[in-house]
Design an enzyme around this catalytic site. Structure first.
Site, PDB file in Angstrom:
ATOM      1  CE  LYS A 280      78.810 113.342  90.771  1.00 58.10           C
ATOM      2  NZ  LYS A 280      80.087 113.850  90.142  1.00 58.10           N
TER       3      LYS A 280
ATOM      4  CB  SER B  67      80.874 117.278  91.799  1.00 57.53           C
ATOM      5  OG  SER B  67      81.206 116.218  90.669  1.00 57.53           O
TER       6      SER B  67
ATOM      7  CB  SER C 233      84.070 114.986  90.471  1.00 53.70           C
ATOM      8  OG  SER C 233      83.898 116.360  90.414  1.00 53.70           O
TER       9      SER C 233
HETATM   10  N1  GLN Z   1      85.888 120.240  90.345  1.00 54.83           N
HETATM   11  C1  GLN Z   1      85.996 120.127  88.961  1.00 54.83           C
HETATM   12  C2  GLN Z   1      84.990 121.132  88.242  1.00 54.83           C
HETATM   13  O1  GLN Z   1      84.306 122.052  89.306  1.00 54.83           O
HETATM   14  C3  GLN Z   1      85.529 118.774  88.574  1.00 54.83           C
HETATM   15  C4  GLN Z   1      84.332 118.492  88.659  1.00 54.83           C
HETATM   16  C5  GLN Z   1      84.144 116.919  88.142  1.00 54.83           C
HETATM   17  O2  GLN Z   1      85.011 116.060  87.923  1.00 54.83           O
HETATM   18  N2  GLN Z   1      82.911 116.573  87.828  1.00 54.83           N
HETATM   19  O3  GLN Z   1      84.638 121.240  87.173  1.00 54.83           O
END
Ligand code: GLN
Length: 526
Positions: free
Chosen positions: A82, A157, A181
């Protein structure tokens, strides 16, 4: 071995093929590079790939092997990262304009571990900007598609990491999970995703979003692969003050012993009622949860109803704590030290204001404002402090539940992957995380394992297994037993194939053909 065979190998099988001399790292990586070239125009999972560097790393691995040097099990295996995980001399943009062109001066802890193991760093995976989002639509650079249906999001994400595995562009990937994410995109893309226990994997070299929630973890084809990658990247790091003291646990070796008789007799699984009563849960997800319960029952497990009474506060609590921490963490992007500097700035104040205003995308700006607000002197007690107290209650809920069972079984998301643009309202988007955020607040570990395809859309649906801190072994065993009880071939993404076509014919063999020539795989085009 053919390219099609090579790209569909699991980590375990790829390692065996390298060990037995059935392939070389250069051959394997070349197959992936060709695959990337073939499918990236559609999937767009990767922000950067440097074929020269990939092939040089692969050739070095082959040379080590040929020289008879002592090698780790995964020497020569390609992995995507990532784009918020630092690797020395590689870009690390966090899919943000503000870090465009930024090159890491050092390796993160996990990258150091991968390099020491001889893995090949294959490319940088797309993501929501600064890991804020659930669909990858917040990337400043490109839109990653779900390999199962190119009109749908891959989740977020870590959507690029998940899509790169599902589209056979890599053997496995690393992502980061702050509120879901890793688990959510894994579920949307039909791959395995693990959020390790907080502190199990060092955060050193991971660009911080919310430091008390962030954890790096693997996305892979199988539970065994996830276990093996955790073996590689776990460990104490004195450079991360939240890193836990721990001895290597040999998760993959444990699974090998377990596989001799992969039963779950005597195992008690908790079903938290709040996770099954959610209004608006897709009926297909409900059905797949019920079917999965039956699979576990057939493996010998028994079930007990448990309650996590503060679940309804988890989302609010998460979005207060995560934004508060993000507003502090992102203060370092000031247009002065590194990254984007606005050409319109005239003095120090406007440098800060304009560089941040122009460099960050809307979602990141929204979170910084929210976080600053909940930390402001007038609202600190009402929001931030209150959220910290609720966090303790949520953590206690889990501890109470674990007294009755070995681990919990829940859905990962209320519905399968959604279409691009379907969730323009931020609150709607935040709801994709209802089943995942509580785990980050508790700090425990959880894994998302592909369960079945939604008969309506043909999209994958996952299940989530949640265990107490440092008890990854439990969910690895259960996840592995579950995955062995189901046909893995069901989870070969029929990239670009028409909906409803006979996906069951896309076993590992056809899978190779499918991407390279989709017509051969399914007999028709989209
Ligand atoms: N979708 C969640 C957010 O927008 C989780 C993001 C993540 O785990 N980095 O914060």
């Amino acid at each position: 071995m053919t390219n099609a065979e090579l790209i569909s190998l699991s980590l375990r099988d790829a390692a065996a093929a390298l060990r037995d001399g059935r392939t070389t790292s250069v051959t394997l990586c070349t197959a992936f590079l060709e695959r990337i070239q073939a499918v990236e125009p559609k999937v767009r999972a990767l922000l950067a790939v440097n074929p020269e560097s990939v092939l040089a790393q692969a050739a070095a691995s082959d040379a080590r092997r040929a020289a008879g040097a002592p090698l780790g099990d995964f020497d020569g295996i390609p992995i995507t990262l990532k784009d918020n995980i630092c690797a020395k001399d590689e870009q690390c943009s966090c899919a943000s304009k503000i870090l465009k062109g930024f090159v890491s001066p050092y390796d993160s802890f996990v990258t150091g571990k991968l390099k020491a193991a001889g893995c090949v760093l294959l490319g940088r995976a797309n993501m929501d900007e600064f890991a804020m989002g659930s669909s990858c639509e917040n990337s400043a650079y490109q839109r990653t598609a779900n390999p199962w249906d190119l009109d749908c999001v891959p989740g977020g994400s870590s959507g690029g990491s998940a899509a790169s595995v599902a589209a056979f562009e890599t053997v496995a990937a690393l992502g980061s999970d702050t509120g879901g994410s890793i688990r959510q995109p894994a579920a949307f893309c039909g791959v395995v995703g693990l959020k390790p226990t907080y502190g199990r994997v060092s955060r050193n070299g991971l660009v911080a979003f919310a430091s008390s929630l962030d954890q790096i973890g693997p996305l892979s084809r199988t539970v065994w692969d996830a276990a093996a990658i955790l073996d590689l990247i776990a460990g104490h790091d004195e450079k991360d003050s939240t890193s836990l003291p721990q001895q290597p646990e040999g998760f993959a070796a444990d699974l090998e012993a377990f596989e001799v008789n992969p039963r779950l007799d005597g195992v008690k699984i908790g079903l938290p009622k709040e996770y099954y009563e959610l209004e608006g849960m897709d009926p297909a997800v409900k059905q797949i949860m019920n079917d999965s319960i039956e699979v576990f029952r057939s493996l010998g497990a028994t079930f007990v109803d448990v309650s996590l009474p503060h679940t309804k506060y988890a989302m609010a609590c998460y979005y207060i704590i995560a934004t508060a921490e993000a507003s502090a963490n992102l203060a370092r992007f000031d247009g002065i030290r590194y990254g984007y500097r606005s050409p319109n700035a005239t003095d120090i104040n406007s440098t800060y204001e304009k560089s941040r205003g122009e460099g960050f995308g809307n979602e990141v700006l929204r979170r910084i404002m929210l976080g600053t607000y909940v930390l402001s002197s007038g609202y600190y007690d009402a929001y931030y402090l209150r959220a910290q107290k609720v966090r303790t209650l949520l953590r206690r809920d889990f501890q109470e539940a674990y007294r009755l069972c070995d681990f919990l079984l829940t859905p990962v998301t209320p519905a399968p992957a959604f279409k691009f643009g379907a969730k323009t309202d931020p609150l709607q988007m935040y709801l994709s995380d209802v089943f995942t955020t509580a785990l980050n607040l508790s700090g425990d570990c959880g894994i998302s394992v592909p369960a079945a395809l939604d008969p309506g859309t043909g999209l994958p649906v996952g299940i989530q297994l949640i265990a107490p801190a440092m008890e990854e072994k439990r969910i690895f065993r259960a996840g592995r037993a579950f995955e062995l009880a189901r046909a893995r071939k069901e989870f070969i993404a029929p990239l670009c194939c028409r909906k409803g076509c006979k996906r069951e014919t896309a076993g590992p063999q056809a899978a190779s053909a499918f991407v390279l020539n989709r017509k051969e795989a399914c007999g028709h085009e989209k």
